[in-house]
Design a protein around this motif. Structure first.
Motif: not given
Length: 915
Positions: A79-85, A89-106
């Motif tokens: 779902i997060l790969d789809d730009d149409s989703g 908010p940036p801070q929430l997206r950053a946290a979710l990306d980290g949890a889903l191993l899409r960036s550094a893990v908070p």
């Protein structure tokens, strides 16, 4: 409306419907049960049905339970790969990306809260576009961080269209504990064990005939109705091959791993009483004590959850598979000792004989005689499969030698073959009969073996003459054998369409049967003669034979006589008496465990119940008949005929077409023109229902040609002649239609098949409307409907009203057409005639548009937009639906209204305006 049955997992239709009802009402569902019970299969079926919304899936695994947020990765990574989703908010997206191993893990607590809020906002955003369904499998292994997020979200999704369907593994006796992963309201649904018939269907689909029918019951009992256990046991049997009736069932390592921990806790002192309990049919503390073992030794087994001991002392294994494992783990010496003790303790002759056979492996005439006597007892008790096992053991334990011993062994093997045939174990029956024929020294055993091999030939008896001639030569000096062989010669003559020889053989069989006082054979002769003489005299013969047979013990011959009597009652229009007879016969045969006979009786039951307007009961009978026929490995033609017939009445046209096509192939392969005649007629009816008059005429013309050539015109057996006339009219062959109509009406009157006259009147009205004026056909049909207001066949009367509505519409009398079609719909609904109901509703749609067909507001709006030429995307946008929801609605409309695509639907609506 058409049938709502789907390709659901075997035996799970009702459970799927319950889950679907909860989801349709906006709730969530938690399926729970032990390993292997089928939870994942059900989840897959629900996810595959389509909801018109977004389906997100996660399947947890025990090995991955320590990996944080892995379930969220499964659910949302794509779902997060789809730009149409939905945007976060940036801070929430950053946290979710980290949890889903899409960036550094908070790693801070604040970051964990951000992950939970991010998932909540993501689901709200997705649900704003379309409903969301989360499918969570094996939730007991969902990693704890993901579970925490799902619990947090579930509590905060009120009034948001997000639902969850989850599956939780729960040990026997436990309760589900993870419903809090699902938004409320959440319905917890236990997944129950499957029934024996469903387990048999699964095994047959997986392994064909590799698991013999007489072993299916043992597999079912050992599996406890758990489909995974049954499949694994079936695979083990397939690999192992035939096992001894007294031998252990092979338990594969995969299943051992699920239960072995319980057995590992047992002490050596508890092994002897536990092994006796596993070997006994009805274990108890008292029985174990009488066998010389200490029942107190079961304490460890009870504490480990292997057995339970009731207040009355009855010992039960916690799962049937545990019993098989305990038994399979016993050494040959331990098992022999346990069975020897039990044989000296139990009093039931069948149980005692089985224990004696398991305790000793060598030849022993005394043991063989005991086993043979026990086999006879088991057969009288209605357990032919057990009788076959015991008789085969008796033959095996008969001491080798010449003369009397060899003859005795052959006779015992023939008994095993006959019992196996009665139980539907065709392969075993063939093997035992062939062995008996090879070793038999006396003519009685040879004749019995040859006649049984003829029975095993099934529908194709074109090549039986060598067997039949040899049996005839052996039977000449034995009147009872000769009467029996002459019946088979009559059957072969009938198969060859030689009526004169059939009647001659029946006459000779009757003379010999009277000479030796064989009442059963006389009943068989009388019933067969009634079948050959297709006239009122033949009816009386068949009915009288059935009445006499009802006073005799059940046997193949008496069952057939009673079955044919019920059919004759139905054809004469005495439907209540036909129902009574066939219902009683089915129950008696079922109670006697006569599998082959039950499969045969259900052919008539499906037809009679359909004719009586009991469409749902007929469907059950037809499908059971087909299943049993597959189990006993007989030719499928008759079973496929009844399956197609019951589908025509109360199932679906598509299913009827599939069965009819398979039935045609089966009858052609068997060279059986008698059944081919009926099957071709049924195929024609299906094609007529589909609106393909040209194909219908081709199929029914073949049936008509066959009945004329065979001189077997029977208007009351399968109701198809009226459809043939209507199809001929539709193709423009009006003169031929008139000829066929007059010919069949003459036969109906001569044979006293007066109930068929309403259908012929219906066809004549169609012919009159086509050759003269529609109103002329209407007048004739109304008169016939009035005359047959109490017609014994509910579907025939409903079809007459249906045709009347069509003819009234052609006469441009819309109110009268609407009234007639509405009456047809009411009658179809009353008897559950789903295919005909769908056709009648489509006629109402042609007459007055969607509202008259009882469509919902959404369906009517979709229909209107289709007529306007809107695409699915445009319809979705106009009605605030998803494209998948539009597609699902259109699919249901196509099935309901008897069309296949948007173009046909539009043409139907255009015709409505033109009419």
């Amino acid at each position: 409306m058409t049938s709502t049955r789907t390709d659901a997992p075997v035996g799970r239709g009702d459970l799927l419907a319950r889950a679907g009802t909860e989801l349709a009402a906006g709730g969530s569902v938690l399926l729970w049960g032990p390993a292997g019970i089928g939870k994942s299969t059900i989840l897959g079926a629900i996810g595959a049905t389509g909801t018109g919304g977004l389906v997100l899936r996660a399947a947890a695994a025990q090995a991955e339970a320590e990996l944080p947020y892995l379930a969220l990765v499964d659910l949302f990574d794509g779902i997060l790969d789809d730009d149409s989703g939905p945007a976060l908010p940036p801070q929430l997206r950053a946290a979710l990306d980290g949890a889903l191993l899409r960036s550094a893990v908070p790693a801070t607590p604040q970051d964990q809260l951000a992950v939970r809020l991010a998932v909540l906002e993501l689901l709200r955003g997705l649900a704003a576009e379309r409903p969301v369904l989360l499918v969570l499998d094996d939730v007991q292994w969902i990693d704890e961080p993901s579970a925490g997020v799902l619990r947090f979200v579930a509590r905060r999704l009120a009034n948001v269209p997000v639902q969850v369907i989850a599956a939780e593994r729960v040990s026997d006796g436990g309760s589900p504990a993870l419903a809090d992963l699902c938004p409320t309201p959440c319905r917890e649904i236990a997944v129950p064990p499957l029934g024996e018939a469903d387990v048999s269907d699964i095994l047959r689909a997986r392994y064909g005939a590799a698991v013999p029918r007489h072993r299916l019951s043992r597999v079912y009992a050992a599996s406890g109705g758990n489909p995974m256990f049954a499949v694994e046991l079936g695979r083990a049997l397939q690999e192992r091959g035939e096992i001894s009736p007294t031998g252990p069932l092979p338990v594969p390592d995969r299943l051992r791993g699920l239960l072995a921990a319980r057995l590992a806790k047992l002490s050596p002192a508890g092994r002897p009483p536990l092994l006796i309990a596993a070997a006994a049919a009805r274990p108890s503390r008292e029985l174990i004590s009488r066998c010389g073992a200490d029942p107190g030794g079961l304490a460890d087994a009870a504490a480990a959850g292997v057995v339970t001991v009731a207040v009355d002392g009855a010992v039960r294994f916690a799962h049937p598979l545990l019993r098989e494992m305990v038994y399979a783990d016993g050494s040959p010496a331990e098992l022999a000792h346990a069975h020897e003790r039990l044989a000296g303790t139990v009093t039931d002759p069948v149980e005692r004989a089985r224990h004696l056979a398991a305790a000793s492996t060598g030849p022993d005439e005394e043991l063989a005689a005991t086993l043979a006597a026990a086999a006879g007892t088991a057969r009288l008790r209605g357990a032919p499969a057990t009788a076959a096992d015991l008789a085969a053991l008796a033959a095996d334990r008969t001491p080798a030698g010449t003369g009397g011993s060899a003859a005795t062994a052959a006779a015992r093997r023939l008994s095993a073959a006959q019992y196996a045939y009665a139980a539907g174990a065709v392969a075993e029956a063939h093997r035992y009969a062939t062995a008996a024929l090879t070793d038999a020294a006396d003519r009685r055993t040879r004749v019995g073996a040859r006649l049984l091999l003829i029975d095993l030939a099934g529908q194709d008896i074109s090549g039986i003459m060598p067997l039949l001639d040899a049996a005839f030569a052996d039977a000449l000096d034995e009147p009872d054998l000769l009467a029996h062989v002459r019946m088979y010669r009559a059957m072969k003559a009938w198969y060859d369409a030689d009526t004169e020889s059939t009647l001659a053989e029946l006459k000779r069989a009757e003379e010999v049967a009277e000479q030796c006082g064989d009442t059963e054979r006389l009943v068989e002769v009388l019933s067969w003669r009634g079948t050959v003489l297709t006239d009122p005299e033949g009816d009386e013969m068949s009915i009288r034979a059935g009445e006499i047979a009802a006073r005799l013990p059940l046997s193949y011959e008496t069952v057939v006589a009673r079955q044919m009597a019920a059919m004759r009652q139905m054809m004469r229009g005495d439907i209540a008496e036909a129902e009574r007879r066939i219902d009683a016969l089915c129950e008696e045969v079922r109670q006697s465990s006569m599998v082959r006979e039950l499969a045969q009786v259900l052919v008539s039951a499906g037809i009679i119940l359909s004719r009586a307007g009991r469409c749902a009961d007929a469907l059950v009978a037809g499908h059971t008949c087909l299943r049993l026929s597959a189990d006993v490995e007989v030719s499928q033609g008759p079973a496929l005929l009844v399956a197609a017939t019951v589908e025509i009445h109360g199932g679906s046209v598509e299913a009827a077409a599939g069965y009819a096509e398979r039935g045609l192939q089966a009858c052609l392969a068997a060279g059986d023109e008698d059944w081919l005649r009926s099957m071709s007629a049924i195929m024609g009816v299906v094609q007529h229902m589909r609106g393909d008059a040209t194909a219908a005429v081709a199929s029914m013309r073949q049936a008509h040609d066959l009945e004329q050539r065979l001189s077997r015109v029977e208007p009351g057996a399968v109701l198809w002649h009226a459809d043939y006339v209507e199809a001929l009219v539709a193709t423009g062959a009006r003169a031929e239609a008139a000829t066929v109509l007059n010919d069949i009406r003459g036969h109906a009157l001569r044979l006293d098949r007066t109930p068929t006259l309403l259908g012929l009147d219906r066809a004549e009205a169609v012919l009159v409307a086509a050759t003269r004026e529609a109103r002329d056909g209407v007048a004739a049909l109304r008169e016939s409907i009035d005359r047959w207001a109490d017609h014994p066949y509910p579907l025939e009367l409903a079809r007459a009203w249906h045709t009347l509505g069509i003819l009234e519409r052609r006469a441009h009398r819309r109110a009268a057409a609407r009234a007639a079609l509405t009456e047809a719909v009411r009658r179809y609904q009353a008897i559950g005639a789903a295919p005909w109901l769908a056709i009648a509703e489509s006629e109402l749609l042609r007459l007055d548009g969607a509202r008259a067909a009882g469509l919902s507001d959404t369906e009517r709006r979709i229909v209107e937009l289709v007529r306007a030429g809107a695409t699915n995307r445009e319809i979705a946008r106009s009605l605030f639906l998803s494209i998948k929801a539009v597609e699902a609605n259109l699919t249901r409309l196509y099935r309901r209204l008897g069309v296949r695509n948007r173009a046909q639907l539009a043409r139907m609506l255009d015709q409505t305006l033109g009419d």
